[in-house]
Motif scaffolding. Sequence first.
Motif, PDB file in Angstrom:
ATOM      1  N   LEU A  25       0.832  -1.203   0.000  1.00  0.00           N
ATOM      2  CA  LEU A  25       0.000   0.000   0.000  1.00  0.00           C
ATOM      3  C   LEU A  25       0.868   1.255   0.000  1.00  0.00           C
ATOM      4  O   LEU A  25       0.599   2.220  -0.741  1.00  0.00           O
ATOM      5  N   GLY A  26       1.934   1.242   0.804  1.00  0.00           N
ATOM      6  CA  GLY A  26       2.820   2.398   0.864  1.00  0.00           C
ATOM      7  C   GLY A  26       3.523   2.661  -0.452  1.00  0.00           C
ATOM      8  O   GLY A  26       3.639   3.813  -0.894  1.00  0.00           O
ATOM      9  N   LEU A  27       4.014   1.610  -1.096  1.00  0.00           N
ATOM     10  CA  LEU A  27       4.696   1.778  -2.379  1.00  0.00           C
ATOM     11  C   LEU A  27       3.740   2.286  -3.452  1.00  0.00           C
ATOM     12  O   LEU A  27       4.116   3.112  -4.300  1.00  0.00           O
ATOM     13  N   ARG A  28       2.513   1.785  -3.441  1.00  0.00           N
ATOM     14  CA  ARG A  28       1.526   2.276  -4.422  1.00  0.00           C
ATOM     15  C   ARG A  28       1.193   3.743  -4.141  1.00  0.00           C
ATOM     16  O   ARG A  28       1.000   4.529  -5.071  1.00  0.00           O
ATOM     17  N   LEU A  29       1.098   4.116  -2.858  1.00  0.00           N
ATOM     18  CA  LEU A  29       0.833   5.506  -2.504  1.00  0.00           C
ATOM     19  C   LEU A  29       1.960   6.406  -3.006  1.00  0.00           C
ATOM     20  O   LEU A  29       1.709   7.498  -3.540  1.00  0.00           O
ATOM     21  N   ILE A  30       3.182   5.951  -2.830  1.00  0.00           N
ATOM     22  CA  ILE A  30       4.325   6.734  -3.326  1.00  0.00           C
ATOM     23  C   ILE A  30       4.235   6.890  -4.839  1.00  0.00           C
ATOM     24  O   ILE A  30       4.476   7.978  -5.383  1.00  0.00           O
ATOM     25  N   ASP A  31       3.891   5.807  -5.545  1.00  0.00           N
ATOM     26  CA  ASP A  31       3.761   5.876  -7.006  1.00  0.00           C
ATOM     27  C   ASP A  31       2.721   6.913  -7.413  1.00  0.00           C
ATOM     28  O   ASP A  31       2.928   7.682  -8.362  1.00  0.00           O
ATOM     29  N   VAL A  32       1.601   6.927  -6.711  1.00  0.00           N
ATOM     30  CA  VAL A  32       0.532   7.877  -7.044  1.00  0.00           C
ATOM     31  C   VAL A  32       0.996   9.315  -6.789  1.00  0.00           C
ATOM     32  O   VAL A  32       0.796  10.206  -7.625  1.00  0.00           O
ATOM     33  N   LEU A  33       1.620   9.557  -5.646  1.00  0.00           N
ATOM     34  CA  LEU A  33       2.056  10.911  -5.310  1.00  0.00           C
ATOM     35  C   LEU A  33       3.142  11.413  -6.257  1.00  0.00           C
ATOM     36  O   LEU A  33       3.155  12.591  -6.637  1.00  0.00           O
ATOM     37  N   VAL A  34       4.051  10.516  -6.658  1.00  0.00           N
ATOM     38  CA  VAL A  34       5.136  10.924  -7.547  1.00  0.00           C
ATOM     39  C   VAL A  34       4.608  11.261  -8.936  1.00  0.00           C
ATOM     40  O   VAL A  34       5.228  12.030  -9.676  1.00  0.00           O
ATOM     41  N   SER A  35       3.466  10.703  -9.303  1.00  0.00           N
ATOM     42  CA  SER A  35       2.932  10.951 -10.641  1.00  0.00           C
ATOM     43  C   SER A  35       2.508  12.400 -10.838  1.00  0.00           C
ATOM     44  O   SER A  35       2.328  12.852 -11.971  1.00  0.00           O
ATOM     45  N   TYR A  36       2.338  13.162  -9.751  1.00  0.00           N
ATOM     46  CA  TYR A  36       1.990  14.573  -9.838  1.00  0.00           C
ATOM     47  C   TYR A  36       3.256  15.408  -9.659  1.00  0.00           C
ATOM     48  O   TYR A  36       4.013  15.195  -8.705  1.00  0.00           O
ATOM     49  N   PRO A  37       3.520  16.393 -10.531  1.00  0.00           N
ATOM     50  CA  PRO A  37       4.717  17.233 -10.376  1.00  0.00           C
ATOM     51  C   PRO A  37       4.748  17.913  -9.015  1.00  0.00           C
ATOM     52  O   PRO A  37       3.710  18.366  -8.499  1.00  0.00           O
ATOM     53  N   ALA A  38       5.940  18.004  -8.452  1.00  0.00           N
ATOM     54  CA  ALA A  38       6.085  18.555  -7.102  1.00  0.00           C
ATOM     55  C   ALA A  38       5.590  19.995  -7.025  1.00  0.00           C
ATOM     56  O   ALA A  38       4.946  20.390  -6.042  1.00  0.00           O
ATOM     57  N   LEU A  39       5.850  20.797  -8.050  1.00  0.00           N
ATOM     58  CA  LEU A  39       5.434  22.196  -8.011  1.00  0.00           C
ATOM     59  C   LEU A  39       3.918  22.322  -8.050  1.00  0.00           C
ATOM     60  O   LEU A  39       3.339  23.200  -7.402  1.00  0.00           O
ATOM     61  N   ILE A  40       3.251  21.427  -8.797  1.00  0.00           N
ATOM     62  CA  ILE A  40       1.785  21.452  -8.831  1.00  0.00           C
ATOM     63  C   ILE A  40       1.220  21.123  -7.448  1.00  0.00           C
ATOM     64  O   ILE A  40       0.288  21.770  -6.961  1.00  0.00           O
ATOM     65  N   LEU A  41       1.805  20.085  -6.817  1.00  0.00           N
ATOM     66  CA  LEU A  41       1.377  19.755  -5.455  1.00  0.00           C
ATOM     67  C   LEU A  41       1.590  20.935  -4.514  1.00  0.00           C
ATOM     68  O   LEU A  41       0.745  21.244  -3.665  1.00  0.00           O
TER      69      LEU A  41
END
Length: 612
Positions: free
Chosen positions: A104-120
Amino acid sequence: MRRVRWNAPLVTALAGLGLIALLGIVAPLVLQEEATALSGAARAPVSAEHWLGTDALGRDVLARTLVATRLTLEMTLAATAIAAGAGILLGTGVWVSGRRVRELGLRLIDVLVSYPALILALVIATVVGTGPTASVLAIGLGGAPAFARLTANMAASVAQRDFVTQARLMGVPPYRVLVRHLLPNIAGPLLVLLSVAFANVLVALSGLSFLGVGVQAPDYDWGALLNSGLASLYTNPAEAVGPAVAITVTGVLAGFVGDGLAAALDPRARDTKTAPAQTPAVSAPSHRAPADALVTVDGLSVVLPDGTRLVDEVSFHVMPGEIVGLVGESGSGKSLTAMSVARLLPEGLSAHAAQLTLDDLDLAAPVVDPARLATGIGIVFQDPSASFNPALRMKGQLTETLRVHQGVRGAEVDRRAVEALEQVRIKEPARVVRQYPHELSGGMRQRAMIAAALLPGPKLIVADEPTTALDVTVQAEVLDVLTDINRRRGTSVLLISHDIGVVGTVCHRVLVMYAGRVVEAVSAADLRAGRVKHPYTQALLAASPRLQDTGAAERAPLATIPGRPPQPAARPAGCAFAARCPVALDTVCATERPRLIDDVACHAVRQEVPTA
């Protein structure tokens, strides 16, 4: 963590950042009044009184730039700490948790990384609001996913090691596994990541303030000053120069700290007084070879002068009396790997390794005893027609190592040369030693090359595709000679071949290479039985000729592998085989390099069989 080897870029960058930090402490105490005092000289140009001119309210731009150093650095450090703290906690925490939490944690990381850091960061800033605190939270939390991904990748290699498994079996609590085993083993690369993250956070924070959603008046940082200077860019460009130079210089110095730390912590880096400079790189996980291994290769890279890696972080070992095969398509790095062990790389290439040894002989040292090297390793090249000097008789070429490095002379040289030719099944050896190479057939020349390699009594024979230029019958004879030598003498053999059927028959263990990397290590028995995991190894087996077990010798249709291996300079960031792989995962295979875990480097395999 490894001992730091101080170097010029690291010292220079740290000194520069130290000076900037000192300005951040002193400037508000000395220049605060000058930076805030209003005057009638609005938008004044550069002068002896105002080195960078004044802003719209007549305030000295240089003084404001220096005073803004404190707030800028405080915000950058705080945001970097949030990004690193949250990222490291998430990236390492998943590897000390249970399987379900980890997935679950690795999938969460994958989802969060898919969004550019500046947009977040912009989204978080919109929710939290404006100001220094909001900017720090926005950039810190926005940068945490990227930090978590990098940390999780590094922690994955350590979490699979035996000492971590043993700690878990002994009931060591997860937080102690994290603090005692995971973090200390990735501390070096984390320091490098922190320096790079500091530069990225600085630019991101300045960008928020420049866009007007960061620091608000009366507070100001470099980004806010840059925004203010933009209004007078054509009338007084110096107003924007101060904060722009400050952001650039600080970011560059932070980047130099990362480069310097990478070189300082690299176990392959040697004292520049005794060794040539090497390409800085973050070290790969150490290869855990058995203590009694004859050959240990850990993190071997073969590099072009422009930095392109032809062989990329290859690790393996060879036990005494073992035949280990290297197999793969042309250009996979097999021969370069083997020639690195023998220190026979072509001119212009350099080899770097954390460890490269033959027994106690350091093959990665700047200078190696030529006698020990020549007598410890025997080489069998792939082209028998080019293996010998056509102008010299066979005896002199066969016995050169004996005479030069072992001092054998006279009749003893003749006797041992004839004996060696007998051992490789050459008829009339006494006559052959007096002949020239062109008087021998291709198969005889290749067996003579094996005899020359055997004469000094080496511990290891490196056979670089020894049967490529021979017909099928002679190939079998040459391979039989090598296996017979291995059985009778206990000589270890490193056999390079593009024929997976050959290595499966002759070797004890096989390393499958692709695009300069080892993708799978498998026993010969498993290879012959087809018990392989990596899609590339499976494809090689499917493309090998075989007979169907139907009661009649019917030829099975051969499979093909679509596409071509990537060029070394164009090797993708993720799995090099992904473009040709039938089971490649869209999310991870194209972006994340698979590490060799449990003898296979494949994201798809590890997803199909999760590690508990």
